[in-house]
Design a protein around this motif. Structure first.
Motif, short mmCIF file in Angstrom:
data_model
loop_
_atom_site.label_atom_id
_atom_site.label_comp_id
_atom_site.label_asym_id
_atom_site.label_seq_id
_atom_site.Cartn_x
_atom_site.Cartn_y
_atom_site.Cartn_z
N ALA A 1 33.28 63.17 13.77
CA ALA A 1 32.80 62.51 12.56
C ALA A 1 33.48 63.09 11.32
CB ALA A 1 31.28 62.64 12.44
N ASP A 2 33.83 64.36 11.37
CA ASP A 2 34.51 64.99 10.24
C ASP A 2 35.88 64.37 9.97
OD1 ASP A 2 32.37 66.73 9.93
OD2 ASP A 2 33.29 68.32 11.13
N VAL A 3 36.55 63.93 11.04
CA VAL A 3 37.86 63.30 10.89
C VAL A 3 37.74 62.01 10.10
CG1 VAL A 3 39.81 62.27 12.11
CG2 VAL A 3 38.74 64.35 13.00
N LEU A 4 36.80 61.16 10.50
CA LEU A 4 36.63 59.88 9.81
C LEU A 4 36.12 60.09 8.39
CD1 LEU A 4 35.16 57.75 12.71
CD2 LEU A 4 37.50 57.80 11.86
N ASP A 5 35.30 61.09 8.18
CA ASP A 5 34.80 61.38 6.85
C ASP A 5 35.95 61.74 5.91
OD1 ASP A 5 32.50 61.75 5.09
OD2 ASP A 5 32.98 63.88 5.14
N ARG A 6 36.98 62.39 6.44
CA ARG A 6 38.14 62.79 5.63
C ARG A 6 39.10 61.64 5.39
NH1 ARG A 6 41.39 67.34 4.72
NH2 ARG A 6 39.43 68.50 4.59
#
Length: 219
Positions: free
Chosen positions: A193-198
């Motif tokens: 989820a951190d990847v998409l948030d970035r």
């Protein structure tokens, strides 16, 4: 081992590398489906995971670990660009099908499935069978640097010389993004989820508390 007879091996930096027919077919399949980034990353995951296992005197099947490591990121490849399940499960399913088609018992293939399916779920794999735990250990070292200082420099240098990582941090993040952008819902509950948030301007991170509060239950 996956069979009754010890699988032939070679070594890299003192780490045994399976050199069996099964390992060769796994290598060929992964080479065909992946680019250099994922191909070399997957080999480093095996080598770092196996080194961790040997250092901690864990009894593991090198062939199963090798297949788990090589297949762990197949879900990020072009073959699965329309898949709507978690990329981890894409790779896990592919590995299990590969193994069972070659006569590997279901309980052994299941270990590989679990190692791949859980490799983005922190901590839990480390309490499971070595073939599961060591995929995560290899991923954590190569991607996150966990255990970097505990790895002998000469081992690290030999592995990277054989399987280079040019501009790896930036390129692996781009690969994660490309493999997840069409199925953002699958990043809920794990580190991706951190990847998409970035990288996704319109991404709204799912919130577990909000899901409970907005469920159809009256109370």
């Amino acid at each position: 081992m996956t069979t009754n007879d010890p699988a032939p091996t070679s070594t890299l930096a003192g780490i045994p590398v399976p050199d069996s027919r099964l390992a060769g077919e796994a290598t060929e399949l992964v080479r065909d489906l992946t680019d250099d980034l994922i191909y070399h990353h997957s080999h480093r995951v095996y080598l770092f995971g196996a080194h961790h296992g040997l250092s901690h005197r864990l009894a593991f099947d090198p062939e199963l670990l090798y297949v788990g490591a090589l297949f762990h990121d197949l879900g990020l490849t072009e073959k699965f660009r329309t898949s709507q399940q978690r990329f981890e499960i894409d790779g896990a399913d592919e590995a299990r099908a590969f193994l069972t088609a070659r006569g590997i018992p279901e309980d052994r293939a299941r270990l590989v499935w679990e190692g791949i399916a859980l490799h983005t779920t922190p901590e839990i794999p480390h309490h499971m069978a070595p073939e599961v735990a060591l995929v995560t250990a290899g991923v954590e070292l190569d991607v996150l640097g966990i255990g970097y200082d505990a790895l002998p420099p000469e081992t690290r240098e030999a592995v990277v010389a054989a399987h280079p990582r040019p501009d790896f941090k930036r390129r692996i993040l781009r690969a994660f993004h490309a493999g997840l952008a069409h199925r953002p819902q699958t990043a809920f509950g794990n580190v991706k989820a951190d990847v998409l948030d970035r990288f996704e301007a319109d991404y709204t991170r799912p919130n577990f508390v909000r899901i409970i509060e907005e469920s159809p239950w009256p109370a």
